[in-house]
Design a protein around this motif. Structure first.
Motif, short mmCIF file in Angstrom:
data_model
loop_
_atom_site.label_atom_id
_atom_site.label_comp_id
_atom_site.label_asym_id
_atom_site.label_seq_id
_atom_site.Cartn_x
_atom_site.Cartn_y
_atom_site.Cartn_z
N THR A 188 0.86 -1.18 0.00
CA THR A 188 0.00 0.00 0.00
C THR A 188 0.89 1.23 0.00
O THR A 188 1.78 1.36 0.85
CB THR A 188 -0.92 0.03 1.24
N GLU A 239 -7.00 -0.59 -15.85
CA GLU A 239 -5.87 -1.09 -15.06
C GLU A 239 -4.96 -1.89 -16.01
O GLU A 239 -5.43 -2.68 -16.82
CB GLU A 239 -6.40 -1.98 -13.93
N VAL A 249 -15.37 3.64 -6.12
CA VAL A 249 -14.26 3.39 -5.22
C VAL A 249 -14.47 4.28 -4.01
O VAL A 249 -14.42 5.51 -4.12
CB VAL A 249 -12.91 3.67 -5.89
N TYR A 260 -3.23 7.53 -10.85
CA TYR A 260 -4.20 6.70 -10.14
C TYR A 260 -3.72 6.34 -8.73
O TYR A 260 -4.51 6.23 -7.80
CB TYR A 260 -4.47 5.42 -10.93
N ASP A 261 -2.41 6.18 -8.57
CA ASP A 261 -1.90 5.84 -7.24
C ASP A 261 -2.20 6.94 -6.24
O ASP A 261 -2.56 6.67 -5.09
CB ASP A 261 -0.39 5.59 -7.32
N LEU A 294 -6.05 6.98 -5.52
CA LEU A 294 -6.49 5.94 -4.58
C LEU A 294 -6.04 6.25 -3.16
O LEU A 294 -6.76 5.97 -2.20
CB LEU A 294 -5.95 4.58 -5.03
N ALA A 316 -8.61 6.68 -0.07
CA ALA A 316 -8.42 5.90 1.16
C ALA A 316 -8.37 6.79 2.40
O ALA A 316 -8.78 6.38 3.48
CB ALA A 316 -7.16 5.06 1.06
N PHE A 326 -9.72 -2.06 -12.03
CA PHE A 326 -8.92 -1.46 -10.97
C PHE A 326 -9.13 -2.14 -9.62
O PHE A 326 -8.35 -1.92 -8.69
CB PHE A 326 -9.22 0.04 -10.86
N ARG A 340 -5.56 -2.20 -1.79
CA ARG A 340 -5.12 -1.05 -0.99
C ARG A 340 -5.96 -0.95 0.26
O ARG A 340 -7.20 -0.95 0.19
CB ARG A 340 -5.23 0.25 -1.80
N LEU A 365 -9.81 1.07 1.18
CA LEU A 365 -10.67 1.24 0.00
C LEU A 365 -11.68 0.11 -0.09
O LEU A 365 -11.41 -1.02 0.27
CB LEU A 365 -9.84 1.24 -1.29
N PHE A 418 -14.20 -1.34 -3.28
CA PHE A 418 -14.64 -1.26 -4.67
C PHE A 418 -16.07 -1.79 -4.73
O PHE A 418 -16.31 -2.98 -4.46
CB PHE A 418 -13.73 -2.07 -5.57
#
Length: 298
Positions: free
Chosen positions: A54, A100, A166, A224-225, A228, A232, A244, A249, A252, A254
């Motif tokens: 993570t 992704e 997300v 995207y990192d 996310l 989070a 994705f 992570r 999070l 989905f």
């Protein structure tokens, strides 16, 4: 630079084993490289856990800083490759980052088996790929549709994914299974600027209005990192294609959406008019593939 590239790939994969496979090295040297980078920077870049990696807040900031440098490196090596090999012998293909990247691993292996060292791959957003095809920097690109691409021929391919929500794990809505979008009205949504992709922006805003979804908009981070990591931390929610969910992570959730049939991203092929022969060849190769998420095919 090699250590930075390894860190970026590990961040994208959220898993050392997958990152090592992609980098064509074994896992222990990759782990040592990242550890040395953390020691050099004096920062903890990842939290290690049983499901993978993570990215920490410091790691997300480092990734945001180094991305432009890594892109410049890729472009520089691509230009240098042109000096060693006639452009006509190379097939320069763009892959959209809208999905992704694990979605393309089988396809890339298939095409490398077909074209060998002639295949050169670039990963970018769909609008940037379209501009590169239009300028002649790419022969073709796999892009996300709908896309505004004047001067290009667009062909839909037999692969699509619905969007999913997300959500921060701390939100009550994260425990509701498949929420309708309207249940998330008033929440903060990370979303892109219209000028980035007018066709997709307008399409999605029309769907939002149709289903009664009225969020508060936050500007979406480019990576995207980073996106996310901010979700989070509880800043807002995102809407991303289902692929994705492969990213593990902490913090999070989905969540499939009740309106999934309306919220779909289609894969397409973009080429210049007059490149029909190449487009036909690539379409045949890609249409015969066994894509992941087959349930999402259109």
């Amino acid at each position: 630079m090699h250590a930075l590239r390894c860190f970026a790939v590990a961040a994208e994969e959220s898993n050392l084993h997958r990152a090592a496979q992609r980098l064509l090295i074994s896992q222990p040297p990759l782990s040592r490289l990242i550890k040395k980078l953390e020691e050099r920077l004096g920062l903890t870049l990842f939290v290690r856990h049983t499901k993978g990696l993570t990215l920490t807040k410091d790691g997300a900031r480092v990734l945001e800083i180094i991305r432009p440098l890594l892109r410049l490196q890729e472009k520089t090596f691509a230009r240098l490759a042109d000096l060693a090999q006639p452009v006509g012998n190379i097939i320069a293909l763009g892959l959209t980052t809208a999905f992704e990247q694990g979605v393309f691993s089988g396809m890339e292996a298939h095409l490398r088996g077909r074209y060998g060292e002639r295949l050169r791959v670039t990963r970018e957003t769909s609008p940037r790929l379209a501009r590169a095809v239009r300028r002649g920097g790419l022969d073709a690109a796999l892009v996300a549709l709908p896309l505004e691409a004047p001067g290009l021929a667009l062909r839909p391919l037999p692969y699509a994914e619905p969007l999913q929500a997300v959500l921060p794990e701390s939100w009550p809505e994260a425990r509701h299974g498949s929420p309708p979008l309207r249940a998330l009205s008033g929440k903060s949504l990370f979303w892109f600027r219209r000028e980035s992709n007018p066709a997709f922006f307008d399409h999605m805003r029309g769907v939002f209005a149709h289903v009664g979804f009225a969020p508060t908009y936050l500007e979406e981070p480019a990576e995207y990192d980073v996106l996310l990591a901010r979700i989070a931390s509880g800043e807002g929610l995102g809407l991303l294609p289902v692929s994705f969910a492969a990213i593990q992570r902490k913090g999070l959730v989905f969540a499939p959406l009740a309106e999934a049939a309306l919220l779909r991203v289609q894969l397409g092929l973009a080429v210049l008019p007059g490149r029909e022969e190449l487009a036909d060849e690539l379409t045949r190769e890609l249409s015969a593939m066994n894509w992941p998420h087959q349930r999402s095919r259109s």
